[in-house]
Design a protein around this motif. Structure first.
Motif, PDB file in Angstrom:
ATOM      1  N   CYS A   1       0.828  -1.202   0.000  1.00 63.29           N
ATOM      2  CA  CYS A   1       0.000   0.000   0.000  1.00 63.29           C
ATOM      3  C   CYS A   1       0.865   1.256   0.000  1.00 63.29           C
ATOM      4  O   CYS A   1       1.288   1.733   1.049  1.00 63.29           O
ATOM      5  N   SER A   2       1.063   1.809  -1.175  1.00 59.09           N
ATOM      6  CA  SER A   2       1.882   3.017  -1.294  1.00 59.09           C
ATOM      7  C   SER A   2       1.201   4.221  -0.649  1.00 59.09           C
ATOM      8  O   SER A   2       1.885   5.108  -0.131  1.00 59.09           O
ATOM      9  N   LEU A   3      -0.123   4.267  -0.643  1.00 62.41           N
ATOM     10  CA  LEU A   3      -0.831   5.370   0.004  1.00 62.41           C
ATOM     11  C   LEU A   3      -0.536   5.362   1.507  1.00 62.41           C
ATOM     12  O   LEU A   3      -0.236   6.399   2.100  1.00 62.41           O
ATOM     13  N   CYS A   4      -0.590   4.214   2.108  1.00 61.46           N
ATOM     14  CA  CYS A   4      -0.287   4.088   3.530  1.00 61.46           C
ATOM     15  C   CYS A   4       1.190   4.397   3.789  1.00 61.46           C
ATOM     16  O   CYS A   4       1.526   5.120   4.724  1.00 61.46           O
ATOM     17  N   ALA A   5       2.062   3.875   2.962  1.00 56.28           N
ATOM     18  CA  ALA A   5       3.497   4.100   3.144  1.00 56.28           C
ATOM     19  C   ALA A   5       3.842   5.584   3.050  1.00 56.28           C
ATOM     20  O   ALA A   5       4.709   6.076   3.783  1.00 56.28           O
ATOM     21  N   LEU A   6       3.160   6.313   2.170  1.00 58.76           N
ATOM     22  CA  LEU A   6       3.416   7.742   2.012  1.00 58.76           C
ATOM     23  C   LEU A   6       2.836   8.576   3.146  1.00 58.76           C
ATOM     24  O   LEU A   6       3.414   9.596   3.523  1.00 58.76           O
ATOM     25  N   THR A   7       1.696   8.179   3.663  1.00 56.80           N
ATOM     26  CA  THR A   7       0.940   9.064   4.545  1.00 56.80           C
ATOM     27  C   THR A   7       0.925   8.661   6.013  1.00 56.80           C
ATOM     28  O   THR A   7       0.467   9.436   6.846  1.00 56.80           O
ATOM     29  N   TYR A   8       1.421   7.473   6.330  1.00 59.09           N
ATOM     30  CA  TYR A   8       1.441   6.999   7.717  1.00 59.09           C
ATOM     31  C   TYR A   8       2.847   6.642   8.138  1.00 59.09           C
ATOM     32  O   TYR A   8       3.636   6.114   7.352  1.00 59.09           O
ATOM     33  N   GLY A   9       3.132   6.894   9.417  1.00 54.22           N
ATOM     34  CA  GLY A   9       4.352   6.418  10.033  1.00 54.22           C
ATOM     35  C   GLY A   9       4.081   5.040  10.618  1.00 54.22           C
ATOM     36  O   GLY A   9       3.230   4.302  10.118  1.00 54.22           O
ATOM     37  N   TRP A  10       4.741   4.727  11.709  1.00 54.77           N
ATOM     38  CA  TRP A  10       4.547   3.422  12.348  1.00 54.77           C
ATOM     39  C   TRP A  10       3.102   3.176  12.748  1.00 54.77           C
ATOM     40  O   TRP A  10       2.565   2.108  12.503  1.00 54.77           O
ATOM     41  N   ALA A  11       2.491   4.164  13.371  1.00 55.89           N
ATOM     42  CA  ALA A  11       1.162   3.911  13.917  1.00 55.89           C
ATOM     43  C   ALA A  11       0.152   5.013  13.624  1.00 55.89           C
ATOM     44  O   ALA A  11      -1.022   4.830  13.885  1.00 55.89           O
ATOM     45  N   ALA A  12       0.593   6.129  13.122  1.00 53.42           N
ATOM     46  CA  ALA A  12      -0.336   7.243  12.957  1.00 53.42           C
ATOM     47  C   ALA A  12      -0.071   7.980  11.652  1.00 53.42           C
ATOM     48  O   ALA A  12       1.017   7.884  11.071  1.00 53.42           O
ATOM     49  N   MET A  13      -1.092   8.724  11.229  1.00 58.13           N
ATOM     50  CA  MET A  13      -0.991   9.537  10.031  1.00 58.13           C
ATOM     51  C   MET A  13       0.053  10.637  10.264  1.00 58.13           C
ATOM     52  O   MET A  13       0.106  11.223  11.350  1.00 58.13           O
ATOM     53  N   HIS A  14       0.877  10.902   9.265  1.00 52.81           N
ATOM     54  CA  HIS A  14       1.849  11.991   9.358  1.00 52.81           C
ATOM     55  C   HIS A  14       1.094  13.303   9.555  1.00 52.81           C
ATOM     56  O   HIS A  14       0.078  13.550   8.901  1.00 52.81           O
ATOM     57  N   SER A  15       1.602  14.148  10.433  1.00 49.04           N
ATOM     58  CA  SER A  15       0.883  15.368  10.812  1.00 49.04           C
ATOM     59  C   SER A  15       0.699  16.333   9.645  1.00 49.04           C
ATOM     60  O   SER A  15      -0.349  16.978   9.542  1.00 49.04           O
ATOM     61  N   ASP A  16       1.662  16.432   8.731  1.00 52.82           N
ATOM     62  CA  ASP A  16       1.490  17.346   7.594  1.00 52.82           C
ATOM     63  C   ASP A  16       0.386  16.858   6.661  1.00 52.82           C
ATOM     64  O   ASP A  16      -0.397  17.649   6.137  1.00 52.82           O
TER      65      ASP A  16
END
Length: 134
Positions: A42-57
């Motif tokens: 899942c490239s969408l998840c890999a781009l937008t999430y860290g280990w456990a949470a959505m990246h703040s930006d």
């Protein structure tokens, strides 16, 4: 008909991840991303999430958009989208009637390297549809 007329104010941004939902799957995915990131599907998840949470930006970017947001996992997508078949992951615009419009395809997401590029592309596509007037 103007493209802006095709998408009412009730249009929703639908983000569909190429991963299954649930806590156990989330833990499994986090380990997979950490141990073998090149094989994570899942490239969408890999781009937008860290280990456990959505990246703040990414979170700030999404929630500033004047659209309802819907987050779906692949095991939820077919039912929620009325059986629509699509390559995952994908970001869609759903006007509530007919097939949703693919704003960012799986191929585009899979080729993407940075969140900022994804944000720019998504803004461009939303502007093209007339949903956003930038």
């Amino acid at each position: 008909m103007d493209r802006a007329d095709a998408f009412p104010a009730t249009a929703r941004l639908v983000l569909v991840y190429n991963a299954d939902g649930g806590l156990l799957n989330a833990v499994k995915d986090a380990v997979h991303k950490a141990v073998r990131p090149a094989t994570y599907p899942c490239s969408l998840c890999a781009l937008t999430y860290g280990w456990a949470a959505m990246h703040s930006d990414w979170r700030r970017f999404l929630f500033r958009l004047p659209l309802e947001k819907v987050f779906l996992h692949r095991d939820e997508a077919a039912k929620a989208l009325g059986g629509t078949q699509l390559d995952l992951p994908a970001i869609l615009l759903d006007a509530g009637a007919g097939e949703p419009l693919v704003l960012v395809s799986a191929a585009e997401l899979n080729a993407m390297q940075h969140r900022r590029a994804l944000m720019a592309l998504l803004l461009e596509r939303l502007e093209e549809t007339g949903v956003l007037a930038l």
